[in-house]
Design an enzyme around this catalytic site. Structure first.
Site, PDB file in Angstrom:
ATOM      1  N   ILE A 126      -0.031  42.543 -75.774  1.00  0.00           N
ATOM      2  CA  ILE A 126       0.139  42.833 -74.389  1.00  0.00           C
ATOM      3  C   ILE A 126      -0.655  42.040 -73.441  1.00  0.00           C
ATOM      4  CG2 ILE A 126       0.406  44.782 -72.670  1.00  0.00           C
ATOM      5  CD1 ILE A 126       0.915  46.651 -75.379  1.00  0.00           C
ATOM      6  N   PRO A 127       0.073  41.242 -72.662  1.00  0.00           N
ATOM      7  CA  PRO A 127      -0.866  40.238 -71.935  1.00  0.00           C
ATOM      8  C   PRO A 127      -1.532  40.501 -70.803  1.00  0.00           C
ATOM      9  CG  PRO A 127       1.497  39.822 -71.419  1.00  0.00           C
ATOM     10  CD  PRO A 127       1.503  41.069 -72.590  1.00  0.00           C
ATOM     11  N   CYS A 128      -2.434  41.529 -70.693  1.00  0.00           N
ATOM     12  CA  CYS A 128      -3.350  42.169 -69.664  1.00  0.00           C
ATOM     13  C   CYS A 128      -4.025  41.052 -69.036  1.00  0.00           C
ATOM     14  CB  CYS A 128      -4.557  42.881 -70.023  1.00  0.00           C
ATOM     15  SG  CYS A 128      -5.539  42.674 -71.268  1.00  0.00           S
ATOM     16  N   HIS A 129      -4.138  39.610 -69.711  1.00  0.00           N
ATOM     17  CA  HIS A 129      -4.780  38.526 -68.953  1.00  0.00           C
ATOM     18  C   HIS A 129      -4.165  38.069 -67.792  1.00  0.00           C
ATOM     19  CE1 HIS A 129      -2.577  36.646 -72.109  1.00  0.00           C
ATOM     20  NE2 HIS A 129      -2.355  35.983 -71.465  1.00  0.00           N
TER      21      HIS A 129
END
Length: 161
Positions: A126-129
Site C-alpha cells: 500500500i504505497p503510502c510513500h
C-alpha cells in the site's frame, strides 16, 4: 520473521497464510531498528515469494496493484485508517498526491491522514510513500531518504516504460 534476499532484509508477520505486516527492504544494520524478529535460516516458499515481491516493489520493478493481487494480505486497522489506505491504493505508479488532497476527499485534516499513513502495516504494498506534503516530501516511517529513493526509482521506471 526476517527474510534475507540478496543484501536486503525484510521483516514480515503472517496470520496463517496472510501477510499482516511487513517492513521495506533494509540493510542488516537497519532491520533491527524497525523490527525485532528472527532471521530465518531457511524461509519457506511463501515467505520467499512475498519477500521477492516486496523487494521488486522497492526497486520499482513491479506495480503495487499487481503485488496486491499476488499477495494474500489482511488489514487490521481502524475504519478511518482503512479509508485512508483505500485512497492511497488509487495513486498510480510514479505519481504522488498530497496529504491535503486525500484529506479533502475524506473530509478530514491532512494531519489525520498523516497519522493514518504512519500506521500503514504494509508499506510498498500500500504505497503510502506516494503521499507528500504540499511543499515537501512530508514524512515517512523509514526516513525521508528512503521515501525519496523509492519515489525516484518509480520516476525512472515510469520514464523507461
Amino acid at each position: 520473521m526476517i527474510v534475507q534476499i540478496n543484501d536486503y532484509f525484510i521483516g514480515m508477520i503472517f496470520k496463517g497464510n496472510r501477510l499482516v505486516r511487513n517492513t521495506i527492504p533494509l540493510r542488516e544494520e537497519e532491520i533491527f531498528r524497525f523490527y525485532n524478529g528472527k532471521i530465518l535460516d531457511e524461509p519457506n516458499k511463501m515467505c520467499m515469494k512475498v519477500g521477492k515481491i516486496i523487494l521488486k516493489l522497492y526497486f520499482a520493478d513491479l506495480d503495487d496493484k499487481i503485488a496486491r493481487d499476488l499477495i494474500d494480505y489482511e488489514l487490521n486497522v481502524s475504519s478511518f485508517t482503512k479509508k485512508v489506505l483505500d485512497e492511497v491504493k488509487k495513486i498510480k505508479f510514479g505519481e504522488t498526491v498530497s496529504y491535503g488532497d486525500i484529506a479533502k476527499k475524506l473530509n478530514t485534516s491532512p494531519r489525520a491522514v498523516g497519522v493514518a499513513l504512519s500506521k500503514n502495516p504494509l508499506p510498498l504494498i500500500i504505497p503510502c510513500h506516494r503521499v507528500v506534503a504540499k511543499n515537501s516530501l512530508g514524512g515517512y516511517s523509514y526516513g525521508i531518504e528512503k521515501k525519496k529513493f523509492i519515489l525516484e526509482m518509480e520516476q525512472i521506471k515510469k520514464r523507461l516504460k
